[in-house]
Scaffold this active site. Structure first.
Site, short mmCIF file in Angstrom:
data_model
loop_
_atom_site.label_atom_id
_atom_site.label_comp_id
_atom_site.label_asym_id
_atom_site.label_seq_id
_atom_site.Cartn_x
_atom_site.Cartn_y
_atom_site.Cartn_z
N HIS A 122 0.81 -1.22 0.00
CA HIS A 122 0.00 0.00 0.00
C HIS A 122 0.84 1.28 0.00
O HIS A 122 0.33 2.35 0.29
CB HIS A 122 -0.96 -0.01 1.20
CG HIS A 122 -2.04 -1.04 1.05
ND1 HIS A 122 -2.76 -1.56 2.10
CD2 HIS A 122 -2.52 -1.67 -0.06
CE1 HIS A 122 -3.64 -2.45 1.66
NE2 HIS A 122 -3.52 -2.54 0.34
N CYS A 133 3.90 15.82 -11.95
CA CYS A 133 4.96 15.13 -12.71
C CYS A 133 5.18 13.69 -12.26
O CYS A 133 5.96 12.97 -12.89
CB CYS A 133 6.27 15.92 -12.62
SG CYS A 133 7.00 15.93 -10.97
N CYS A 156 8.44 20.89 -9.99
CA CYS A 156 7.41 21.40 -10.90
C CYS A 156 6.33 22.26 -10.23
O CYS A 156 5.49 22.84 -10.92
CB CYS A 156 6.76 20.24 -11.67
SG CYS A 156 5.45 19.41 -10.78
N ASN A 219 -3.36 -14.01 14.85
CA ASN A 219 -4.33 -12.94 15.10
C ASN A 219 -5.14 -13.31 16.34
O ASN A 219 -5.68 -14.42 16.40
CB ASN A 219 -5.26 -12.80 13.88
CG ASN A 219 -6.03 -11.47 13.88
OD1 ASN A 219 -6.48 -11.01 14.94
ND2 ASN A 219 -6.19 -10.88 12.71
P1 OAD Z 1 -7.32 -3.91 10.22
O1 OAD Z 1 -7.36 -2.74 11.15
O2 OAD Z 1 -8.46 -4.15 9.32
O3 OAD Z 1 -7.13 -5.26 11.06
C1 OAD Z 1 -6.18 -5.36 12.08
C2 OAD Z 1 -6.18 -6.81 12.55
O4 OAD Z 1 -5.12 -6.94 13.50
C3 OAD Z 1 -7.47 -7.26 13.27
O5 OAD Z 1 -7.91 -8.48 12.71
C4 OAD Z 1 -7.03 -7.46 14.71
O6 OAD Z 1 -7.69 -8.56 15.35
C5 OAD Z 1 -5.55 -7.78 14.54
N1 OAD Z 1 -4.71 -7.45 15.70
C6 OAD Z 1 -4.88 -6.49 16.62
N2 OAD Z 1 -3.87 -6.50 17.51
C7 OAD Z 1 -3.04 -7.51 17.13
C8 OAD Z 1 -1.80 -8.02 17.63
N3 OAD Z 1 -1.21 -7.51 18.70
N4 OAD Z 1 -1.24 -9.07 16.98
C9 OAD Z 1 -1.80 -9.61 15.88
N5 OAD Z 1 -2.97 -9.15 15.36
C10 OAD Z 1 -3.57 -8.13 15.98
O7 OAD Z 1 -5.94 -3.78 9.41
P2 OAD Z 1 -5.51 -4.41 8.01
O8 OAD Z 1 -6.02 -5.80 7.88
O9 OAD Z 1 -4.05 -4.18 7.88
O10 OAD Z 1 -5.26 0.17 3.62
O11 OAD Z 1 -6.28 -3.48 7.01
C11 OAD Z 1 -6.02 -3.62 5.64
C12 OAD Z 1 -5.99 -2.28 4.96
O12 OAD Z 1 -7.18 -1.58 5.24
C13 OAD Z 1 -4.90 -1.36 5.41
O13 OAD Z 1 -3.66 -1.61 4.79
C14 OAD Z 1 -5.42 -0.02 5.03
C15 OAD Z 1 -6.87 -0.18 5.41
O14 OAD Z 1 -7.72 0.52 4.66
C16 OAD Z 1 -4.80 1.35 3.15
O15 OAD Z 1 -4.46 2.27 3.85
C17 OAD Z 1 -4.73 1.42 1.68
#
Ligand code: OAD
Length: 250
Positions: A122, A133, A156, A219
């Protein structure tokens, strides 16, 4: 108490028998560094949700607001330190001749933990891109005041935007292709800290499993990936990943 048990044994067995490893991470891996995850408590900024600000439409409407949010988030990232989970993933890289880390995180903590063979799916919160640019550049070390005007491109004069893939946008060229290709030949895929709500990243892991990789999920909460996984380590990554690394033969 150290993380332990038969699931850890099984996960270590899978990794010990694999020649190539893909690690896929999400925001949960940085939660123990104090960086708010996207979904769940603590992810709000001035009553906005990430989905309302991380879009090209939001930027077109109010670039100043979007930059304020990113400066706030970037400062949190800069003030945070990699945790034991990031360090364990960097340690895994040394154990596998064929290794790739694909992270959805833009916080830069994997790099600061010394991960090198990695893809930032991302983009990065530490880089800007010119809307004129197209030049990609490092942002200044100090994010500056949240309410400063949006930055401009030095060559730019065009408006700069964060070099991040927003909702509704395509991925940067080649990034997904590389991750999918690696997943299809990987012996094991270790997923950590993602809700698996965003596709295609979640699909990289499931597609790799369909092509023969053993799938491990880390997770504390159940997700689509933990349900599909061969082993689910239901514990924070800062505890379970160092325990997993410690089980591997040197
Ligand atoms: P989320 O915020 O959707 O999910 C975070 C996950 O981490 C959840 O399933 C929690 O249960 C888990 N979690 C929390 N604490 C934890 C720990 N200590 N150890 C392991 N797991 C834990 O985040 P993402 O799945 O990364 O995109 O979200 C995906 C994308 O959605 C992001 O990259 C972002 C967002 O929109 C962009 O910014 C483009």
């Amino acid at each position: 108490m150290a993380f332990d048990g038969p699931d850890l044994d099984r996960a270590a067995e899978i990794l010990a028998g694999a020649e190539s490893l893909l690690v896929l991470t999400g925001a949960g891996v940085s939660a123990e560094s104090g960086i708010p995850t996207f979904r769940g408590a603590g992810g709000l900024w001035r009553n906005f949700r990430a989905e309302e600000l991380a879009t090209p439409e939001a930027f077109a409407r109010d670039p100043g607001l979007v930059w304020s949010w990113y400066r706030w988030r970037r400062r949190i990232c800069l003030e945070a330190s990699p945790n034991a989970g990031h360090l364990a993933i960097a340690g895994l890289e040394d154990r596998f001749p064929s290794f790739l880390l694909a992270t959805q995180n833009v916080d830069g903590l994997h790099r600061r933990a010394s991960s090198r063979r990695m893809l930032e799916l991302h983009g990065s919160i530490h880089h800007s891109r010119c809307t004129g640019c197209g030049t990609v550049a490092d942002l200044p070390a100090d994010p500056g005041p949240e309410d400063a005007p949006p930055p401009r491109c030095a060559p730019c004069g065009g408006l700069l935007r964060p070099h991040i893939v927003w909702f509704g946008e395509g991925y940067h060229e080649g990034v997904l292709e590389t991750a999918f290709a690696f997943a299809r030949t990987a012996g094991a895929i270790l997923v950590a800290g993602t809700s698996a709500m965003v596709w295609p990243p979640a699909a990289i892991a499931l597609d790799g499993q369909a092509h023969g990789a053993a799938l491990i999920d880390v997770n504390p909460e159940e997700t689509e990936i933990s349900r599909a996984a061969d082993v689910w380590l239901a514990a924070p990554s800062g505890e379970s990943l160092p325990a997993l690394l410690a089980r591997l033969p040197r």
